[in-house]
Write a protein that holds these residues in place. Sequence first.
Motif, PDB file in Angstrom:
ATOM      1  N   GLU A 112       0.596  -1.327   0.077  1.00  0.00           N
ATOM      2  CA  GLU A 112       0.119   0.068  -0.006  1.00  0.00           C
ATOM      3  C   GLU A 112       0.868   1.181   0.025  1.00  0.00           C
ATOM      4  OE1 GLU A 112      -3.342   0.370  -0.169  1.00  0.00           O
ATOM      5  OE2 GLU A 112      -3.539  -1.879  -0.346  1.00  0.00           O
ATOM      6  N   VAL A 113       0.805   2.016  -0.936  1.00  0.00           N
ATOM      7  CA  VAL A 113       1.435   3.390  -1.016  1.00  0.00           C
ATOM      8  C   VAL A 113       0.561   4.296  -1.082  1.00  0.00           C
ATOM      9  CG1 VAL A 113       3.299   2.226  -2.252  1.00  0.00           C
ATOM     10  CG2 VAL A 113       1.370   3.102  -3.576  1.00  0.00           C
ATOM     11  N   GLU A 114       1.180   5.484  -0.497  1.00  0.00           N
ATOM     12  CA  GLU A 114       0.499   6.718  -0.310  1.00  0.00           C
ATOM     13  C   GLU A 114       0.889   8.121  -1.294  1.00  0.00           C
ATOM     14  OE1 GLU A 114      -0.268   4.127   2.811  1.00  0.00           O
ATOM     15  OE2 GLU A 114       1.394   4.996   2.431  1.00  0.00           O
ATOM     16  N   LEU A 115       0.243   8.731  -1.591  1.00  0.00           N
ATOM     17  CA  LEU A 115       0.500   9.991  -2.327  1.00  0.00           C
ATOM     18  C   LEU A 115       1.157  10.920  -1.747  1.00  0.00           C
ATOM     19  CD1 LEU A 115       0.074  11.307  -5.385  1.00  0.00           C
ATOM     20  CD2 LEU A 115      -1.905  12.399  -4.344  1.00  0.00           C
ATOM     21  N   GLN A 116       2.206  11.439  -2.140  1.00  0.00           N
ATOM     22  CA  GLN A 116       3.274  12.506  -1.576  1.00  0.00           C
ATOM     23  C   GLN A 116       3.338  13.782  -2.609  1.00  0.00           C
ATOM     24  OE1 GLN A 116       3.624  11.670   1.810  1.00  0.00           O
ATOM     25  NE2 GLN A 116       3.182   9.722   1.470  1.00  0.00           N
ATOM     26  N   GLU A 117       3.229  15.053  -1.981  1.00  0.00           N
ATOM     27  CA  GLU A 117       3.404  16.062  -3.021  1.00  0.00           C
ATOM     28  C   GLU A 117       4.709  16.465  -2.642  1.00  0.00           C
ATOM     29  OE1 GLU A 117       1.193  20.164  -4.506  1.00  0.00           O
ATOM     30  OE2 GLU A 117       0.311  19.000  -2.943  1.00  0.00           O
ATOM     31  N   GLY A 118       5.526  16.784  -3.701  1.00  0.00           N
ATOM     32  CA  GLY A 118       6.913  17.525  -3.531  1.00  0.00           C
ATOM     33  C   GLY A 118       6.978  18.865  -3.616  1.00  0.00           C
ATOM     34  N   THR A 119       7.744  19.502  -3.334  1.00  0.00           N
ATOM     35  CA  THR A 119       7.952  21.029  -3.371  1.00  0.00           C
ATOM     36  C   THR A 119       8.069  21.515  -4.673  1.00  0.00           C
ATOM     37  OG1 THR A 119      10.517  20.917  -2.638  1.00  0.00           O
ATOM     38  CG2 THR A 119       8.902  21.151  -0.926  1.00  0.00           C
ATOM     39  N   VAL A 123       4.315  14.915  -7.843  1.00  0.00           N
ATOM     40  CA  VAL A 123       3.942  13.846  -6.822  1.00  0.00           C
ATOM     41  C   VAL A 123       4.606  12.698  -7.075  1.00  0.00           C
ATOM     42  CG1 VAL A 123       1.542  15.007  -6.611  1.00  0.00           C
ATOM     43  CG2 VAL A 123       1.892  13.346  -8.127  1.00  0.00           C
ATOM     44  N   ILE A 124       4.646  11.955  -5.830  1.00  0.00           N
ATOM     45  CA  ILE A 124       5.188  10.544  -6.069  1.00  0.00           C
ATOM     46  C   ILE A 124       4.395   9.678  -4.901  1.00  0.00           C
ATOM     47  CG2 ILE A 124       6.887  11.251  -4.100  1.00  0.00           C
ATOM     48  CD1 ILE A 124       8.942   9.629  -5.635  1.00  0.00           C
ATOM     49  N   TYR A 125       4.469   8.355  -5.117  1.00  0.00           N
ATOM     50  CA  TYR A 125       3.872   7.473  -4.063  1.00  0.00           C
ATOM     51  C   TYR A 125       5.002   6.465  -3.341  1.00  0.00           C
ATOM     52  CZ  TYR A 125      -0.782   7.906  -6.021  1.00  0.00           C
ATOM     53  OH  TYR A 125      -2.001   8.467  -6.508  1.00  0.00           O
ATOM     54  N   PHE A 126       4.829   6.489  -2.019  1.00  0.00           N
ATOM     55  CA  PHE A 126       5.678   5.596  -1.407  1.00  0.00           C
ATOM     56  C   PHE A 126       5.021   5.077  -0.142  1.00  0.00           C
ATOM     57  CE2 PHE A 126       7.374   9.712   0.028  1.00  0.00           C
ATOM     58  CZ  PHE A 126       7.210   9.600   1.562  1.00  0.00           C
ATOM     59  N   ASP A 127       5.565   4.146   0.470  1.00  0.00           N
ATOM     60  CA  ASP A 127       4.762   3.430   1.884  1.00  0.00           C
ATOM     61  C   ASP A 127       5.242   4.143   3.032  1.00  0.00           C
ATOM     62  OD1 ASP A 127       3.907   1.728   3.890  1.00  0.00           O
ATOM     63  OD2 ASP A 127       5.318  -0.065   3.357  1.00  0.00           O
ATOM     64  N   GLN A 246      13.833   2.748  -6.953  1.00  0.00           N
ATOM     65  CA  GLN A 246      13.426   2.730  -8.358  1.00  0.00           C
ATOM     66  C   GLN A 246      12.110   2.349  -8.416  1.00  0.00           C
ATOM     67  OE1 GLN A 246      16.199   4.029  -9.852  1.00  0.00           O
ATOM     68  NE2 GLN A 246      16.448   2.111 -11.028  1.00  0.00           N
ATOM     69  N   LEU A 247      11.507   1.783  -7.861  1.00  0.00           N
ATOM     70  CA  LEU A 247       9.798   1.441  -7.777  1.00  0.00           C
ATOM     71  C   LEU A 247       9.116   2.816  -7.499  1.00  0.00           C
ATOM     72  CD1 LEU A 247       9.489  -2.102  -6.291  1.00  0.00           C
ATOM     73  CD2 LEU A 247       9.652  -1.479  -8.694  1.00  0.00           C
ATOM     74  N   MET A 248       9.815   3.577  -6.416  1.00  0.00           N
ATOM     75  CA  MET A 248       8.920   4.874  -6.191  1.00  0.00           C
ATOM     76  C   MET A 248       9.097   5.825  -7.483  1.00  0.00           C
ATOM     77  SD  MET A 248      10.624   5.933  -2.622  1.00  0.00           S
ATOM     78  CE  MET A 248      10.831   4.737  -1.115  1.00  0.00           C
TER      79      MET A 248
END
Length: 258
Positions: A112-119, A123-127, A246-248
Amino acid sequence: MADAFDERLKTSLRRATEPASRMQEDVWSRIAERLAAEPTDREEAAEEAAPSPVRRRRLRRAAVGSAAAVAMLGAFLAASPPGQAFVAEVKSWFAPQKTVEEPLEGLPESTEVELQEGTAGYVIYFDEARFRMDRVDGVDRIVPVEPPGPGYPEVYMEISHTDGAPADVAKALAASVEREPTVLGPRKVEFPTAGWEVYAVGGTGGLAWNDPVVRYLAIDDGAGGSFVAKQKYFLEAEEGYGARFQLMMKEFYITENP
């Protein structure tokens, strides 16, 4: 899939850019060209039958096409209030959480990965159970929630934005690690996303388990600049932290022009 995205994009574009109809037509014509490259349902079925490396590469190109279309939209519209509203709506299309299934350390794993917003407009997903995002000197740094411990080399992935085309940025990055015993690149890659990669191993150059590894990935931002992902870990963690980073990057999407 492409038709649904196409229709949703056009509907939102009409609503968000009503005061700037002439610009709307120019923007949409450019985006439509990108979306036309995405696979139809029949093509997707053919991709499923293709060998997995080929399938991943082709599907990734389709995903990059959508992301590039979003980035192009941001470049044209982000300066205006209606455009800003539309870019915000595009961001909301990304699911806040999803499940990814990928081989890790030789075994299939569902995460399960969650959405993260960069500065810097991505956006990127990671656990979140394994990693967190810190801001270090204005740069986004993804680090393990539980670091490897004393005596281990640093482990993190930094994502930043810089001027210059990816090929040129990669050449400069290769020069910065040219004294390391083992350096590969710069080389053009399609995995985990389209870009230019530099890979270097310090210490003994690959003979010791704790040799420090640095991998750079320079990605075109669509506006003359580049996003740079810097991955740091150690040789024994190539199939652990290295694979996870790499998967991120497979789940990295540009949302606006920085």
